[in-house]
Design a protein around this motif. Sequence first.
Motif, PDB file in Angstrom:
ATOM      1  N   THR A  60       0.837  -1.210   0.000  1.00 60.87           N
ATOM      2  CA  THR A  60       0.000   0.000   0.000  1.00 60.87           C
ATOM      3  C   THR A  60       0.866   1.251   0.000  1.00 60.87           C
ATOM      4  O   THR A  60       0.576   2.221  -0.722  1.00 60.87           O
ATOM      5  CB  THR A  60      -0.915   0.014   1.242  1.00 60.87           C
ATOM      6  OG1 THR A  60      -1.693  -1.178   1.265  1.00 60.87           O
ATOM      7  CG2 THR A  60      -1.836   1.227   1.206  1.00 60.87           C
ATOM      8  N   PHE A  61       1.930   1.238   0.798  1.00 62.51           N
ATOM      9  CA  PHE A  61       2.827   2.389   0.863  1.00 62.51           C
ATOM     10  C   PHE A  61       3.504   2.628  -0.500  1.00 62.51           C
ATOM     11  O   PHE A  61       3.643   3.775  -0.939  1.00 62.51           O
ATOM     12  CB  PHE A  61       3.888   2.158   1.937  1.00 62.51           C
ATOM     13  CG  PHE A  61       4.881   3.280   2.069  1.00 62.51           C
ATOM     14  CD1 PHE A  61       4.520   4.485   2.649  1.00 62.51           C
ATOM     15  CD2 PHE A  61       6.174   3.138   1.578  1.00 62.51           C
ATOM     16  CE1 PHE A  61       5.424   5.527   2.760  1.00 62.51           C
ATOM     17  CE2 PHE A  61       7.088   4.171   1.684  1.00 62.51           C
ATOM     18  CZ  PHE A  61       6.716   5.365   2.271  1.00 62.51           C
ATOM     19  N   THR A  62       3.900   1.549  -1.179  1.00 63.79           N
ATOM     20  CA  THR A  62       4.525   1.669  -2.496  1.00 63.79           C
ATOM     21  C   THR A  62       3.566   2.273  -3.512  1.00 63.79           C
ATOM     22  O   THR A  62       3.937   3.161  -4.288  1.00 63.79           O
ATOM     23  CB  THR A  62       5.006   0.291  -2.986  1.00 63.79           C
ATOM     24  OG1 THR A  62       5.912  -0.267  -2.027  1.00 63.79           O
ATOM     25  CG2 THR A  62       5.697   0.405  -4.334  1.00 63.79           C
ATOM     26  N   ILE A  63       2.328   1.795  -3.514  1.00 66.92           N
ATOM     27  CA  ILE A  63       1.321   2.341  -4.431  1.00 66.92           C
ATOM     28  C   ILE A  63       1.056   3.812  -4.138  1.00 66.92           C
ATOM     29  O   ILE A  63       0.935   4.650  -5.055  1.00 66.92           O
ATOM     30  CB  ILE A  63       0.006   1.532  -4.340  1.00 66.92           C
ATOM     31  CG1 ILE A  63       0.230   0.090  -4.820  1.00 66.92           C
ATOM     32  CG2 ILE A  63      -1.092   2.203  -5.164  1.00 66.92           C
ATOM     33  CD1 ILE A  63       0.651  -0.033  -6.267  1.00 66.92           C
ATOM     34  N   PHE A  64       0.983   4.168  -2.846  1.00 69.86           N
ATOM     35  CA  PHE A  64       0.743   5.567  -2.452  1.00 69.86           C
ATOM     36  C   PHE A  64       1.873   6.463  -2.959  1.00 69.86           C
ATOM     37  O   PHE A  64       1.615   7.550  -3.496  1.00 69.86           O
ATOM     38  CB  PHE A  64       0.616   5.662  -0.933  1.00 69.86           C
ATOM     39  CG  PHE A  64       0.559   7.075  -0.423  1.00 69.86           C
ATOM     40  CD1 PHE A  64      -0.611   7.816  -0.510  1.00 69.86           C
ATOM     41  CD2 PHE A  64       1.677   7.668   0.149  1.00 69.86           C
ATOM     42  CE1 PHE A  64      -0.664   9.124  -0.045  1.00 69.86           C
ATOM     43  CE2 PHE A  64       1.639   8.975   0.611  1.00 69.86           C
ATOM     44  CZ  PHE A  64       0.460   9.701   0.514  1.00 69.86           C
ATOM     45  N   CYS A  65       3.117   6.025  -2.783  1.00 71.13           N
ATOM     46  CA  CYS A  65       4.272   6.820  -3.228  1.00 71.13           C
ATOM     47  C   CYS A  65       4.269   6.969  -4.741  1.00 71.13           C
ATOM     48  O   CYS A  65       4.587   8.041  -5.269  1.00 71.13           O
ATOM     49  CB  CYS A  65       5.570   6.170  -2.773  1.00 71.13           C
ATOM     50  SG  CYS A  65       5.831   6.249  -0.983  1.00 71.13           S
ATOM     51  N   LEU A  66       3.888   5.914  -5.446  1.00 66.89           N
ATOM     52  CA  LEU A  66       3.850   5.968  -6.906  1.00 66.89           C
ATOM     53  C   LEU A  66       2.796   6.953  -7.386  1.00 66.89           C
ATOM     54  O   LEU A  66       3.057   7.766  -8.292  1.00 66.89           O
ATOM     55  CB  LEU A  66       3.569   4.571  -7.469  1.00 66.89           C
ATOM     56  CG  LEU A  66       3.540   4.435  -8.997  1.00 66.89           C
ATOM     57  CD1 LEU A  66       4.900   4.808  -9.585  1.00 66.89           C
ATOM     58  CD2 LEU A  66       3.158   3.020  -9.411  1.00 66.89           C
ATOM     59  N   ILE A  70       3.330  10.576  -9.407  1.00 66.42           N
ATOM     60  CA  ILE A  70       2.672  10.874 -10.691  1.00 66.42           C
ATOM     61  C   ILE A  70       1.884  12.181 -10.602  1.00 66.42           C
ATOM     62  O   ILE A  70       1.892  13.000 -11.519  1.00 66.42           O
ATOM     63  CB  ILE A  70       1.750   9.704 -11.106  1.00 66.42           C
ATOM     64  CG1 ILE A  70       2.597   8.461 -11.408  1.00 66.42           C
ATOM     65  CG2 ILE A  70       0.903  10.078 -12.314  1.00 66.42           C
ATOM     66  CD1 ILE A  70       1.782   7.206 -11.663  1.00 66.42           C
ATOM     67  N   VAL A  71       1.197  12.386  -9.463  1.00 65.15           N
ATOM     68  CA  VAL A  71       0.354  13.580  -9.302  1.00 65.15           C
ATOM     69  C   VAL A  71       1.193  14.844  -9.170  1.00 65.15           C
ATOM     70  O   VAL A  71       0.854  15.895  -9.732  1.00 65.15           O
ATOM     71  CB  VAL A  71      -0.569  13.409  -8.074  1.00 65.15           C
ATOM     72  CG1 VAL A  71      -1.298  14.715  -7.771  1.00 65.15           C
ATOM     73  CG2 VAL A  71      -1.575  12.295  -8.322  1.00 65.15           C
ATOM     74  N   THR A  72       2.288  14.777  -8.419  1.00 66.32           N
ATOM     75  CA  THR A  72       3.093  15.975  -8.140  1.00 66.32           C
ATOM     76  C   THR A  72       4.174  16.231  -9.184  1.00 66.32           C
ATOM     77  O   THR A  72       4.752  17.320  -9.196  1.00 66.32           O
ATOM     78  CB  THR A  72       3.754  15.864  -6.753  1.00 66.32           C
ATOM     79  OG1 THR A  72       4.590  14.677  -6.719  1.00 66.32           O
ATOM     80  CG2 THR A  72       2.703  15.774  -5.665  1.00 66.32           C
ATOM     81  N   LYS A  73       4.480  15.267 -10.018  1.00 67.21           N
ATOM     82  CA  LYS A  73       5.532  15.447 -11.020  1.00 67.21           C
ATOM     83  C   LYS A  73       5.130  16.540 -12.001  1.00 67.21           C
ATOM     84  O   LYS A  73       4.028  16.500 -12.569  1.00 67.21           O
ATOM     85  CB  LYS A  73       5.772  14.144 -11.777  1.00 67.21           C
ATOM     86  CG  LYS A  73       6.864  14.245 -12.831  1.00 67.21           C
ATOM     87  CD  LYS A  73       7.002  12.944 -13.605  1.00 67.21           C
ATOM     88  CE  LYS A  73       8.067  13.065 -14.687  1.00 67.21           C
ATOM     89  NZ  LYS A  73       8.173  11.817 -15.498  1.00 67.21           N
ATOM     90  N   PRO A  74       5.979  17.553 -12.225  1.00 65.13           N
ATOM     91  CA  PRO A  74       5.636  18.613 -13.181  1.00 65.13           C
ATOM     92  C   PRO A  74       5.435  18.052 -14.585  1.00 65.13           C
ATOM     93  O   PRO A  74       6.151  17.131 -15.008  1.00 65.13           O
ATOM     94  CB  PRO A  74       6.878  19.536 -13.143  1.00 65.13           C
ATOM     95  CG  PRO A  74       7.548  19.227 -11.850  1.00 65.13           C
ATOM     96  CD  PRO A  74       7.292  17.776 -11.598  1.00 65.13           C
ATOM     97  N   LYS A  75       4.471  18.606 -15.274  1.00 62.20           N
ATOM     98  CA  LYS A  75       4.200  18.144 -16.626  1.00 62.20           C
ATOM     99  C   LYS A  75       5.324  18.563 -17.572  1.00 62.20           C
ATOM    100  O   LYS A  75       5.957  19.596 -17.380  1.00 62.20           O
ATOM    101  CB  LYS A  75       2.869  18.717 -17.130  1.00 62.20           C
ATOM    102  CG  LYS A  75       1.655  18.020 -16.558  1.00 62.20           C
ATOM    103  CD  LYS A  75       0.406  18.380 -17.347  1.00 62.20           C
ATOM    104  CE  LYS A  75      -0.786  17.541 -16.897  1.00 62.20           C
ATOM    105  NZ  LYS A  75      -1.992  17.803 -17.718  1.00 62.20           N
ATOM    106  N   GLN A  76       5.545  17.736 -18.580  1.00 64.86           N
ATOM    107  CA  GLN A  76       6.551  18.066 -19.578  1.00 64.86           C
ATOM    108  C   GLN A  76       6.097  19.281 -20.391  1.00 64.86           C
ATOM    109  O   GLN A  76       4.908  19.437 -20.690  1.00 64.86           O
ATOM    110  CB  GLN A  76       6.774  16.886 -20.534  1.00 64.86           C
ATOM    111  CG  GLN A  76       7.437  15.682 -19.892  1.00 64.86           C
ATOM    112  CD  GLN A  76       8.922  15.893 -19.664  1.00 64.86           C
ATOM    113  OE1 GLN A  76       9.474  16.931 -20.005  1.00 64.86           O
ATOM    114  NE2 GLN A  76       9.570  14.923 -19.062  1.00 64.86           N
ATOM    115  N   ILE A  77       7.075  20.134 -20.711  1.00 64.70           N
ATOM    116  CA  ILE A  77       6.799  21.295 -21.559  1.00 64.70           C
ATOM    117  C   ILE A  77       7.376  20.998 -22.943  1.00 64.70           C
ATOM    118  O   ILE A  77       8.567  20.724 -23.081  1.00 64.70           O
ATOM    119  CB  ILE A  77       7.438  22.575 -20.983  1.00 64.70           C
ATOM    120  CG1 ILE A  77       7.009  22.790 -19.521  1.00 64.70           C
ATOM    121  CG2 ILE A  77       7.071  23.783 -21.848  1.00 64.70           C
ATOM    122  CD1 ILE A  77       5.520  22.918 -19.320  1.00 64.70           C
TER     123      ILE A  77
END
Length: 496
Positions: A60-66, A70-77
């Motif tokens: 569960t902790f691994t899935i949460f970190c993943l 994904i959510v906080t990673k800045p989008k590619q420009i």
Amino acid sequence: MTSLNIKLLYHYILTNLFNLCLFPLTAFLAGKASHLTKSDLLMFLSHLQDNLITVIVLFTFTIFCLVLYIVTKPKQIYLVDYSCYLPPDHLKVSISSVMDIFYELRKVDPLCEVGCDDSSLEFMRKVLERSGLGDETYVPLGLHQVPPQKTFAAIKDETEQVIKGALENLFENTKVNPREIGILVINSSMFNPTPSLSAMVINTFKLRSNIKSFNLGGMGCSAGVIAIDLAKDLLHVHKNTYALVISTENITITAYAGENRSMNVSNCLFRIGGAAILLSNKPRDKRRSKYKLAHTVRTHTGADDMSYRCVQQEEDEMGKVGVRLSKDITTVAGTAVKKNISTLGPLILPLSEKLLYFVSFIAKKLLKEKIKNYYVPDLKLAINHFCIHAGGRGVLDVLEKNLRLSPIDVEASRSTLHRFGNTSSSSIWYELAYIEAKGRMKKGDKAWQIALGSGFKCNSAVWVALRNVKASANSPWEHCIDRYPVPDTCVENGKS
């Protein structure tokens, strides 16, 4: 084995260290797994059952970190495409015609009726002959007229023609509807009228009413990267949209007709030009985009008095306004670039170069008298193409030497200076277009744009090619790329 081969071997081993270690480790684990029996597997499964809660928590902790990553990673420009303004042929000027323009400009200047002689014109001629500019650069229509016009109408007409020309070609090549643009950033140092240039673009191309528009003024030749950096930050906040960046400068307003030689230098270097760049944060645009933005790094050395004053707009002794270029500019530029690289280097350099620099840093601290300089990293191990602001031949010479670059590394910059002159903040885009026109930009290549400007500032942008990039339609090099690079003797004489 030569020292070069030893360094290449060292670089290869450190760069591929993970892969080199992974292979024997994988082989070792595979060998161990081949000797496992059925009872070993049953024992392992029994152990998991006894610790089921621990396994579930870890999973569960691994899935949460993943998910969090994904959510906080800045989008590619993505850089969808860009367009450099190519002036019409009737705006071309040779070195001799540039001299004629400033001779006529001085004739109609009332302040030149007394106290002016021909020594400054002769100085300009010598500078032009050594400047690295050719006989096919461009100046605005107002300066072609006899007598030359520096009226507000002529100044405004120059900027409007450059911006409209670059944008019309960009929209034609990308097939993007102007109303899809969500962010607009324009930089022009010398000319900032009311209504603003961004308002002019919104009115001309009927952009939408909720657009986020910005005007950057007085930030010099490095403002193009500042505009890209601002657009990047805005694209990280505003989702699923386009950002339009326009970089230009006004030559009519900066034409100087006085006697101050440090102000006359700008007459010899600056020419008309501009660029329009379309950025996107839409994932679906990756397939059709040319590049993705890897890094932007901004360095400002304005706290130092010499740096602050080396490029300055001011009045001369006769009250004429011009842009003064100090003799210290090459020294200031070199210092600013070094500081910029100290920040950019750790982001782009391979482990092998970081380690060598760290070792040299420690050695210099311990052996101050025996070691004079730090190790200079080999930037060509991280960068494939260099787009150094075509500010002038002297600046290019210094950076080529200090960065240990080869002639082909500065070819795009020298060719741009020769063909288009110093087009201020847009010069780095003419240089990138040159590399594309030569067919040198391959998938995965990294291009480093280095912009230098008043303040004093050094700003960098690193782009990664998403495919083998070809020149876009109506590239500024479309009809002349086969004539470049010009021989060194031609550059020195300012002729093509």
